[in-house]
Structures are given as C-alpha cells and as structure tokens.
Design a protein around this motif. Structure first.
Motif, short mmCIF file in Angstrom:
data_model
loop_
_atom_site.label_atom_id
_atom_site.label_comp_id
_atom_site.label_asym_id
_atom_site.label_seq_id
_atom_site.Cartn_x
_atom_site.Cartn_y
_atom_site.Cartn_z
N ARG A 54 0.77 -1.17 0.29
CA ARG A 54 0.02 0.21 0.20
C ARG A 54 0.74 1.49 -0.38
O ARG A 54 0.78 2.47 -0.94
CB ARG A 54 -1.07 0.02 1.49
N ASP A 55 1.79 1.44 0.97
CA ASP A 55 3.00 2.21 0.76
C ASP A 55 3.10 2.98 -0.51
O ASP A 55 4.03 3.63 -1.13
CB ASP A 55 3.95 2.40 2.05
N ARG A 56 3.76 1.65 -0.89
CA ARG A 56 4.50 1.98 -2.68
C ARG A 56 3.59 2.45 -3.36
O ARG A 56 3.81 3.15 -4.28
CB ARG A 56 5.14 0.50 -2.99
N LEU A 57 1.78 1.48 -3.48
CA LEU A 57 1.70 2.70 -4.07
C LEU A 57 0.38 4.06 -3.98
O LEU A 57 0.51 4.40 -5.42
CB LEU A 57 -0.22 1.18 -4.58
N VAL A 58 0.46 4.26 -3.00
CA VAL A 58 0.30 5.41 -2.83
C VAL A 58 1.51 6.16 -3.58
O VAL A 58 1.37 7.51 -3.59
CB VAL A 58 0.39 5.26 -1.42
N SER A 59 2.13 5.67 -3.50
CA SER A 59 3.48 7.01 -3.61
C SER A 59 3.76 6.73 -5.21
O SER A 59 4.02 8.04 -6.03
CB SER A 59 5.03 6.09 -3.65
N LEU A 60 3.80 6.36 -6.06
CA LEU A 60 3.33 5.77 -7.00
C LEU A 60 2.18 6.53 -7.56
O LEU A 60 1.99 7.24 -8.90
CB LEU A 60 2.94 4.69 -8.15
#
Length: 363
Positions: free
Chosen positions: A355-361
């Motif tokens: 989820r954190d990586r998705l938010v960054s993307l």
C-alpha cells in the motif's frame, strides 16, 4: 474507509478521487434487503478456502423472485443455474460463491438450507446459483474442506450493513494481479428523476497478471513487478484464476436489462487492467429487488392471472451502466487493499498489495 475488522479499504489510501457517489456502506448491502454472509475456513498449512452467500431478499429469499440476468465474458468457470436464469429471468435463491471443486457441496447446502429454514419453498424444485474461482495455489483444493453445512452456515450468517472484505468467505484463498485478494464490494447511488436508486457490486477477485494492474487509470503493475511467486509458479498461464461479479440494484428493471447490466461488469474489471485470460472464468450476475411478487414460476395455482413489471425505459439506462462500471472497479481495488500476505499449501505464499508503494506511485 475501513472494513468491520479495521482493514483499510481503497479510499483510506487517500490518493485518488474515484468517480460516482457511493452509498452509506459503499457495499452491495446498500441495496435494501440484500445481505452477505461468510464461512471462512483456515486450518493447518493447506486449508485456505470458504463460502460466500449473497441473499437478494434477506427476509423473503425463497418464492419471491428477483428479475435477473447473467453474462459470461469467458466460460472457463462455473455458475450453476444459468440455464434457468436465461429461461425465466428470475432469481429466487441465495447466490453462493466458493472454490472450483466445492460447487457441488454448496449446491447441496442451499437445498438443505431451504428444506430446513424455508420448507414452504421446497415443495417443487430448486436450481441454486453457485459460482466459483480457483484457489488451488494457496488451498488444497482437492481436500473436502467445504461441506454442505458450511454453505448453510454462510447463508444463515448473512447480514445487511458493512461487509468484511479481503481473505474471507469464498475469497479466502484467492489472488488478483499476483497479490492477495478475494472478496470486495462497493456501491453507487443513481439519481433518477425525483428518486434515488443504488447499484451494488460484489466481486470474488482472482484474476489478472501483475504487469496488467492499473489503479484509477494509472498503470502500476510493471512498477510493482517484484515479489511475484504466484506467476513464477504458474509460468505460462499468467492471469489465470477467474472472477465472479454479483450486481444488485433496487431500480426496477426487466430481466434483459439485468443482463445488460451484467455485461457492463466486463468494463469494470477492465478498468483495473485485465485483458481477459483464457484461463480465467469471468462470470457475472445481476438482479433487481424491485417488483417483488412478480416473475413467479411455480406450478399453476388458482385461476389464470397476469403479472406486472415496472421498469426503467431502455433509453434511461446509461447512468445505471456507469454505476456498474465504477462500483465493480472499486470493489476489485477494495479486495486488493483490505488484505495481508498469506502462506498456504506446500509453503506457497502470496504477498499483499504494498500500500505505501502504491500511494507513492499514485502521488
């Protein structure tokens, strides 16, 4: 923003404004009378499966048919009862979703539930709708884990209100785009003159190749390509698994309009990136809870009579199609977001959506 157990839903990530107005629960249960129940089976290292039950009319499920229709985007799957849906356009029993090899057990379980709980509806014949997706990567699908009693328990557990999502019910052992997924739901409110109606979607998401994953229009799959043990194991068949979509609305519709709604589920899952794998059975069902008392199909009883249906004119259907597409898309995203990594049979592991990586993307 969260499931009843506190798992985050897609909107909790706070990075994208999804189109459309959701209902109060943003779930299929925003349609009055619709209820969802689960039996979740997690045991030892090899049982990761379960049963999902969707009741069109919680307090009057049997002998009170709903207008209904269905659509097969790809038939590499199973949804029982569809011949009768095509013939009559009527749905009068709970809809169950489970794993591929448990369809028969759930079919029997619905019949047993009717005989026990609604005996007045069991004096003629019963053709339950049971759909499936394949959970054999995390679950020992050949083991007889699911029994008719589990199907009965899921029906009895069905409630309205907020719906748990992720690795629950029939979605317990399912994966989507190489991430842990399973059960997801969402809804949209449609204004129609002075009235408002709700379109709710429930998905058992078990489809798509990682490279295809698209979130709110942004292709992110290639940027999240690492840690993908499922596709390494299933080499040569990326995107396999299947997806079942159940749509509900309180808008008055004809059976043919329900079929048209079911076809639009194709566009909802497509917005998440899938191009439709041959090895994915993609089966969709839609029903309307309006016009209660019509569409009966029992043996003749009493004098000849007529039934009446009120329905939205065909030329006014576009807002309902739009609601289907948006609700299905969000239901898939909720199934992915409200999840954690899982290890199952033979040590097979599926990671959760980072989820954190998705938010960054997406930011």
């Amino acid at each position: 923003m969260q499931t009843p157990s506190g798992k985050p839903r897609f909107r909790a990530l706070g990075v994208v404004d999804l189109p459309g107005k959701p209902g109060p629960y943003n779930a299929i249960t925003d349609v009055p009378g619709v209820a969802v129940g689960y039996t979740t089976l997690v045991s030892g290292e090899s049982v990761r499966t379960g049963v999902t039950a969707i009741l069109p009319r919680r307090h009057a499920t049997v002998a009170h048919p709903c207008a209904a229709g269905w659509h097969s985007l790809n038939g590499n799957g199973e949804m029982t009862g569809t011949a009768w849906l095509t013939e009559t356009g009527a749905l009068s029993l709970p809809v169950l979703i489970t794993n591929t090899h448990a369809v028969g057990m759930c079919h029997r379980g619905v019949i047993d539930w009717v005989a026990e709980e609604r005996p007045g509806g069991a004096h003629e014949w019963l053709l339950p709708v049971v759909a499936e997706t394949w959970d054999g990567y995390l679950n020992d699908i050949y083991a007889p884990a699911v029994q008719p009693a589990h199907a009965m328990a899921a029906v009895k557990a069905a409630v309205s209100g907020p719906v748990e999502e992720g690795s629950v019910g029939g979605g317990t052992g399912m994966n989507c785009y190489g991430f842990k997924a399973g059960s997801g739901t969402a809804s949209r409110v449609v204004s129609y003159g002075r009235d408002e109606f709700t379109v709710g979607a429930f998905v058992q998401a078990n489809f798509g190749s990682r490279r295809e994953l698209t979130v709110a229009g942004t292709p992110v799959g290639a940027l999240l390509a690492d840690d993908n043990p499922l596709e390494e194991w299933i080499e040569g068949k990326p995107g396999a698994g299947s997806v079942v979509v159940v749509l509900a609305t309180d808008a008055p519709l004809l059976p043919g309009q329900c079929t048209a709604m079911a076809r639009r589920a194709t566009l909802g899952i497509a917005r998440t990136g899938t191009t439709g794998s041959h090895f994915s059975g993609d089966l969709f069902l839609a029903f309307s809870t309006a016009n209660e008392g019509a569409l009966t199909s029992g043996f003749p009883n009493g004098p000849a009579r007529f039934e009446n249906l009120q329905f939205v004119p065909w030329g006014q259907m576009d807002p309902f199609y739009e609601a289907v597409v948006h609700a299905v898309e969000e239901a898939v995203l909720n199934a992915l977001t409200a999840n954690e990594s899982m290890t199952g049979r033979d040590g097979h592991r599926t990671p959760c959506l980072p989820r954190d990586r998705l938010v960054s993307l997406l930011s």
